[in-house]
Design a protein around this motif. Sequence first.
Motif, PDB file in Angstrom:
ATOM      1  N   ILE A  61       0.743  -1.112  -0.119  1.00 51.35           N
ATOM      2  CA  ILE A  61      -0.170   0.140  -0.033  1.00 51.35           C
ATOM      3  C   ILE A  61       1.116   1.292  -0.002  1.00 51.35           C
ATOM      4  CG2 ILE A  61      -1.693   1.463   1.299  1.00 51.35           C
ATOM      5  CD1 ILE A  61      -3.040  -1.516   2.244  1.00 51.35           C
ATOM      6  N   HIS A  62       1.935   1.139   0.863  1.00 49.47           N
ATOM      7  CA  HIS A  62       2.846   2.523   0.817  1.00 49.47           C
ATOM      8  C   HIS A  62       3.897   2.423  -0.410  1.00 49.47           C
ATOM      9  CE1 HIS A  62       1.292   3.220   4.845  1.00 49.47           C
ATOM     10  NE2 HIS A  62       1.777   1.994   5.330  1.00 49.47           N
ATOM     11  N   LEU A  63       3.845   1.348  -0.821  1.00 47.88           N
ATOM     12  CA  LEU A  63       4.558   1.506  -2.314  1.00 47.88           C
ATOM     13  C   LEU A  63       3.651   1.965  -3.140  1.00 47.88           C
ATOM     14  CD1 LEU A  63       7.231   0.489  -3.908  1.00 47.88           C
ATOM     15  CD2 LEU A  63       6.321  -1.811  -4.007  1.00 47.88           C
ATOM     16  N   VAL A  64       2.425   1.571  -3.312  1.00 49.66           N
ATOM     17  CA  VAL A  64       1.555   2.258  -4.154  1.00 49.66           C
ATOM     18  C   VAL A  64       1.357   3.712  -3.965  1.00 49.66           C
ATOM     19  CG1 VAL A  64      -0.987   2.357  -4.981  1.00 49.66           C
ATOM     20  CG2 VAL A  64       0.133   0.261  -4.662  1.00 49.66           C
ATOM     21  N   GLU A  74       2.304   2.540 -14.434  1.00 52.34           N
ATOM     22  CA  GLU A  74       2.739   1.475 -14.751  1.00 52.34           C
ATOM     23  C   GLU A  74       2.905   0.615 -13.441  1.00 52.34           C
ATOM     24  OE1 GLU A  74       2.534  -0.522 -17.583  1.00 52.34           O
ATOM     25  OE2 GLU A  74       1.866   1.464 -18.554  1.00 52.34           O
ATOM     26  N   THR A  75       3.843   1.073 -12.643  1.00 50.51           N
ATOM     27  CA  THR A  75       4.150   0.642 -11.378  1.00 50.51           C
ATOM     28  C   THR A  75       2.842   0.664 -10.170  1.00 50.51           C
ATOM     29  OG1 THR A  75       6.207   1.248 -11.595  1.00 50.51           O
ATOM     30  CG2 THR A  75       5.482   0.721  -9.347  1.00 50.51           C
ATOM     31  N   THR A  76       1.961   1.663 -10.453  1.00 48.86           N
ATOM     32  CA  THR A  76       0.798   1.709  -9.553  1.00 48.86           C
ATOM     33  C   THR A  76       0.028   0.547 -10.221  1.00 48.86           C
ATOM     34  OG1 THR A  76       1.145   4.234  -9.337  1.00 48.86           O
ATOM     35  CG2 THR A  76      -1.088   3.192  -8.810  1.00 48.86           C
ATOM     36  N   ALA A  77      -0.309   0.470 -11.061  1.00 51.74           N
ATOM     37  CA  ALA A  77      -1.331  -0.637 -11.794  1.00 51.74           C
ATOM     38  C   ALA A  77      -0.523  -1.985 -11.362  1.00 51.74           C
ATOM     39  CB  ALA A  77      -1.370  -0.346 -13.248  1.00 51.74           C
ATOM     40  N   HIS A  78       0.817  -2.197 -11.524  1.00 54.74           N
ATOM     41  CA  HIS A  78       1.368  -3.439 -11.028  1.00 54.74           C
ATOM     42  C   HIS A  78       1.133  -3.958  -9.549  1.00 54.74           C
ATOM     43  CE1 HIS A  78       4.327  -6.528 -10.452  1.00 54.74           C
ATOM     44  NE2 HIS A  78       4.703  -6.039  -9.498  1.00 54.74           N
ATOM     45  N   TRP A  79       1.107  -3.065  -8.746  1.00 54.09           N
ATOM     46  CA  TRP A  79       1.146  -3.195  -7.323  1.00 54.09           C
ATOM     47  C   TRP A  79      -0.260  -3.486  -6.839  1.00 54.09           C
ATOM     48  CZ3 TRP A  79       4.510  -5.548  -5.018  1.00 54.09           C
ATOM     49  CH2 TRP A  79       5.974  -5.360  -5.400  1.00 54.09           C
ATOM     50  N   VAL A  80      -1.159  -2.534  -7.602  1.00 48.31           N
ATOM     51  CA  VAL A  80      -2.472  -2.518  -7.201  1.00 48.31           C
ATOM     52  C   VAL A  80      -3.010  -3.970  -7.662  1.00 48.31           C
ATOM     53  CG1 VAL A  80      -4.789  -1.700  -7.763  1.00 48.31           C
ATOM     54  CG2 VAL A  80      -3.006  -0.037  -7.112  1.00 48.31           C
ATOM     55  N   ASN A  81      -2.726  -4.467  -8.628  1.00 48.39           N
ATOM     56  CA  ASN A  81      -2.988  -5.840  -9.106  1.00 48.39           C
ATOM     57  C   ASN A  81      -2.692  -6.830  -8.151  1.00 48.39           C
ATOM     58  OD1 ASN A  81      -4.783  -5.770 -11.294  1.00 48.39           O
ATOM     59  ND2 ASN A  81      -3.101  -5.043 -12.676  1.00 48.39           N
ATOM     60  N   ALA A  82      -1.286  -6.643  -7.708  1.00 53.39           N
ATOM     61  CA  ALA A  82      -0.662  -7.492  -6.913  1.00 53.39           C
ATOM     62  C   ALA A  82      -1.278  -7.587  -5.520  1.00 53.39           C
ATOM     63  CB  ALA A  82       0.835  -7.421  -6.427  1.00 53.39           C
ATOM     64  N   LEU A  83      -1.777  -6.323  -4.873  1.00 53.46           N
ATOM     65  CA  LEU A  83      -2.568  -6.394  -3.864  1.00 53.46           C
ATOM     66  C   LEU A  83      -3.775  -6.943  -3.846  1.00 53.46           C
ATOM     67  CD1 LEU A  83      -1.522  -2.728  -2.774  1.00 53.46           C
ATOM     68  CD2 LEU A  83      -0.670  -4.596  -1.723  1.00 53.46           C
TER      69      LEU A  83
END
Length: 129
Positions: A61-64, A74-83
């Motif tokens: 969450i903090h990484l997002v 791109e990174t936001t979407a990646h981590w949102v999907n991972a979460l």
Amino acid sequence: MESPPSFWRPVEESGQALVDLAAHTPGRRSLLLREAAELLAPIAAQGPDSGYRRSGILHGIHLVRASIGTRDTETTAHWVNALAHHIPHVQSIRCRTLLTTVRTTAGKQLRAAGHGDALAALNTALSTA
């Protein structure tokens, strides 16, 4: 389940503090967010798969939040999907509240960049968990 390794808590707190500080320090925002990402990414990536799902989600969450601050969709979407993949396994009001805030903050940015699927995955995970 056992507690996460003792070194994770200070890393999460440091990463979160850097993201929070970046919001109030425009001149150093990029540097602070980059440092936060370096701290948070390894644990966000391995936490959920190593049995420390809640801790991994908090780091994620903090990484997002950091990737939103740098407008890296791109990174936001990646981590949102991972979460979104790990949310059903964690029952934490704190995680849900932070994810709802992240969803609101990142929504417009992700939709504009063609990553509405990441928001849909997050919405589904939050509504079914």
